[in-house]
Design a protein around this motif. Structure first.
Motif, mmCIF file in Angstrom:
data_model
loop_
_atom_site.group_PDB
_atom_site.id
_atom_site.type_symbol
_atom_site.label_atom_id
_atom_site.label_comp_id
_atom_site.label_asym_id
_atom_site.label_seq_id
_atom_site.Cartn_x
_atom_site.Cartn_y
_atom_site.Cartn_z
ATOM 1 N N PRO A 1 33.678 17.876 -16.508
ATOM 2 C CA PRO A 1 33.092 16.428 -15.925
ATOM 3 C C PRO A 1 32.236 16.053 -14.357
ATOM 4 O O PRO A 1 33.324 16.641 -13.549
ATOM 5 N N GLY A 2 31.672 16.256 -13.880
ATOM 6 C CA GLY A 2 31.055 15.496 -12.784
ATOM 7 C C GLY A 2 30.019 16.441 -12.717
ATOM 8 O O GLY A 2 29.334 15.945 -11.546
ATOM 9 N N VAL A 3 30.102 17.521 -12.624
ATOM 10 C CA VAL A 3 29.008 18.647 -12.688
ATOM 11 C C VAL A 3 27.462 18.388 -13.643
ATOM 12 O O VAL A 3 28.045 17.907 -14.580
ATOM 13 N N MET A 4 26.219 17.335 -13.432
ATOM 14 C CA MET A 4 24.989 17.494 -13.534
ATOM 15 C C MET A 4 23.745 17.670 -13.504
ATOM 16 O O MET A 4 24.242 18.528 -12.673
ATOM 17 N N THR A 5 22.997 18.514 -13.745
ATOM 18 C CA THR A 5 21.659 18.608 -13.254
ATOM 19 C C THR A 5 20.851 17.436 -13.142
ATOM 20 O O THR A 5 21.539 16.061 -13.021
ATOM 21 N N VAL A 6 20.519 18.202 -11.529
ATOM 22 C CA VAL A 6 19.595 16.829 -11.114
ATOM 23 C C VAL A 6 18.902 16.368 -11.744
ATOM 24 O O VAL A 6 18.454 14.689 -11.856
ATOM 25 N N GLY A 7 17.914 17.268 -12.867
ATOM 26 C CA GLY A 7 17.102 16.109 -13.886
ATOM 27 C C GLY A 7 17.976 15.098 -14.152
ATOM 28 O O GLY A 7 17.802 13.904 -14.602
ATOM 29 N N LEU B 1 25.246 17.664 -8.264
ATOM 30 C CA LEU B 1 23.806 17.895 -8.942
ATOM 31 C C LEU B 1 22.941 19.036 -8.728
ATOM 32 O O LEU B 1 22.733 19.605 -7.637
ATOM 33 N N LEU B 2 23.068 19.686 -10.498
ATOM 34 C CA LEU B 2 22.689 21.457 -10.176
ATOM 35 C C LEU B 2 21.484 21.267 -10.046
ATOM 36 O O LEU B 2 21.403 20.594 -11.232
ATOM 37 N N HIS B 3 20.808 22.490 -9.602
ATOM 38 C CA HIS B 3 18.847 22.268 -10.183
ATOM 39 C C HIS B 3 18.566 23.964 -9.133
ATOM 40 O O HIS B 3 18.904 24.316 -8.713
ATOM 41 N N GLN B 4 17.662 24.323 -10.464
ATOM 42 C CA GLN B 4 17.258 25.644 -9.694
ATOM 43 C C GLN B 4 15.992 26.310 -10.976
ATOM 44 O O GLN B 4 15.642 26.962 -11.158
#
Lengths: 98, 470
Positions: free
Chosen positions: B132-138, B258-261
């Motif tokens: 929890p606390g990790v999400m996508t940038v979108g 916030l993760l995104h690739q």
């Protein structure tokens, strides 16, 4: 954990999450309302019981599954809040019958 | 909202730019048109919440967001039947569509179906990405657009691609402090992108890109060449550790990561009806085989927008126009259709610019092919090494593997793990991803209850097929 950019934007919609009153804003999804209200997780996984929170906010990941008005496995990010809605976090597998 | 009719000339799935443009065009051509969309309001992900966003200061979400107003107004006045909150869970080769709307499900039929199901964010499977606390940038952007939500505490963005920079600029405009951008773009991408630079310079992306970088650089600490990302914390994310190009390890506190690739086509509905897809070596994902108008290998089914291969919002609207024109032409052969050339030129211009972005933001191998205990399948909590081990047991592709591990059989139906699984098995077998294939996607592609399924209208033949004969 999230905060609102405009604290007073939108009419207040009151729902309950695990019996606790939560004031959401009109147009919020259940997942957004829970994040704004400070819930760190919305379920524990059926596989290992690990806590999970909304991840994709677009209906793809199914990590925001909650029980809404007695119906289990609803996607919190796809359901708009309504006054009087009763939301429950899910612990492990969905109970049969709901 | 009026009830969904039993039959339409055109059914469009998805109310993003492609779907809106396609549905508007078909309805204005006089065809009975329905637009089915899962969200409560039109706009798709790119223009999400545009009619009701609490973020009224237009400088925050930016001109590209507000561009959607015109498209939506044109659609709403087109005469198309708009059905929001509608999940399409099946599509057959006979062009029968299963739709769930709140309480119940219904079946409808169309002469042509335009799929405009858009894109999903490519998974970025790192250790701890399920915390929890990790999400996508979108996801974070959707929260900003629809509910005006900003993260509290330490906020770190990590990964690669234009959306990372766009969200950072929107957060800055909203007054939020971003702790860091951990840029995972591989250094060698620059030289690989260079040959595509001319096309990019003459594309509409160039000026936007420069503006975006200017808005963010100097205001957010940027760490380039980041590898070995790891989200850590007990019960929720508390820190993010990573390695810098000089080999040093660093850790930053993070309350929200916030993760995104990048984004990839959302293929589930198209694959479920049997549309042929091929592995796209540049975009590293499955894209449908299409004719120039978006026609697929399934008669009557067209695909427009990012579901046809990633090209961005404006190209999506033009591809919606092309698909709409093709359908109108096919259903009304005598009628004159406005010049197709304009739309095709516009799409080509955007595609040229795209090649540079695809090369520059190609995600690093290490972030597409995780190792060890890193979770790949979020639903069933299956790790990278478990998947690789099934290759030694004789699994040649995702469909044999899932029988051993349930990976891909959870509620997300492979949306979060599918691409990673294909690449991992390909790597273990030493063959290209196209030889490994993808999960067999079958309806229902969105969950419906057994009760909903049972309540559907049945034909006599369907009942006879399962009835017990004494």
């Amino acid at each position: 954990m999230f905060r609102r950019l405009h604290e007073n934007a939108g009419a207040v919609v009151r729902l309950s999450v695990d019996g606790r009153d939560v004031d959401a804003r009109e147009g919020d999804t259940v997942a957004a309302a829970m994040l704004a209200a400070g819930f760190t997780s919305c379920r524990a996984t059926p596989a290992t019981g690990a806590p999970r929170a909304p991840f994709c906010m677009m209906g793809a990941c199914f990590d925001c599954l909650v029980t809404i008005d007695g119906v289990g496995n609803r996607q919190g990010c796809m359901v708009t809040v309504r006054d009087g809605m009763a939301v429950a976090t899910q612990r492990g597998k969905r109970d049969l019958g709901r | 909202m009026s009830a969904i009719a039993a039959e339409y000339e055109v059914a469009v799935v998805g109310a993003g730019p492609a779907g809106l443009a396609a549905a508007s065009l078909c309805a204005r051509a006089g065809l009975s048109t329905v637009l089915l969309d899962e969200q409560p309001a039109p706009g798709g992900q790119i223009y999400r919440g545009i009619g009701a966003t609490p973020v009224k200061d237009r400088a925050i979400l930016g001109a590209d967001y507000w561009h959607g107003v015109k498209l939506i107004d044109e659609f709403l006045s087109s005469g198309a039947h708009y059905v929001p909150d509608a999940s399409v869970w099946s599509l057959t080769r006979e062009l029968e569509i299963g739709v769930a709307t709140g309480g119940g499900s219904t079946l409808t039929r169309a002469s042509s179906v335009i799929l405009a199901t858009g894109a999903l964010e490519r998974p970025l499977p790192i250790p701890g990405w399920t915390l929890p606390g990790v999400m996508t940038v979108g996801a974070a952007q959707a929260l900003l657009k629809t509910a005006g939500l900003l993260p509290r505490g330490h906020t770190v963005l990590a990964g690669t691609g234009p959306l990372l920079w766009l969200l950072a600029s929107q957060y800055l405009a909203a007054g939020l402090t971003v702790d860091a951008i951990l840029d995972t773009t591989p250094h060698e991408n620059r030289s690989r992108a260079l040959p595509h630079l001319p096309g990019f310079l003459f594309s509409p992306y160039f000026r936007k890109g420069v503006k975006l970088l200017q808005a963010v650089r100097g205001k957010v600490p940027i760490v380039p060449g980041v590898s070995e990302l790891r989200a850590e914390g007990s019960g929720k994310v508390e820190s993010i550790s990573f390695r810098t190009p000089d080999g040093g390890g660093r850790t930053l506190p993070a309350d929200t990561l916030l993760l995104h690739q990048g984004v990839v086509p959302n293929v589930n509905l198209a694959m479920s009806v049997g549309v042929e897809h091929a592995w796209h070596d540049t975009q590293l994902c499955w894209t449908p085989r299409l004719d120039p108008n978006g026609g697929t290998t399934v008669p009557g089914v067209l695909i427009a927008g990012d579901g046809a291969g990633i090209a961005g919002a404006q190209a999506a609207a033009w591809r919606g126009v092309l698909a709409g024109m093709a359908v109108a032409q096919a259903l009304q052969p005598g009628k004159k259709i406005p010049a197709v050339k304009l739309a095709r030129t516009a799409v080509e211009q955007f595609m040229r610019g795209r090649k540079f972005l695809d090369a520059l933001y190609r995600p690093a191998k290490a972030f597409r092919q995780p190792t060890g205990d890193t979770i790949v399948c979020r639903c069933e909590e299956v790790t990278a090494c478990e998947i690789v081990d099934t290759v030694a047991l004789g699994c040649t592709g995702p469909n044999q593997m899932k029988a051993f591990l349930r990976c891909g059989m959870g509620p997300c139906q492979g949306r979060m793990c599918g691409l990673t699984v294909t690449e991992l098995i390909a790597k273990a077998r030493g063959v290209p991803p196209r030889e490994v294939g993808y999960f067999n996607i079958r309806a229902p592609v969105k969950p419906i209850t057994v009760g909903e399924l049972a309540a559907l209208p049945k034909t006599g033949d369907a009942v006879n097929a399962v009835v017990r004969i004494p």
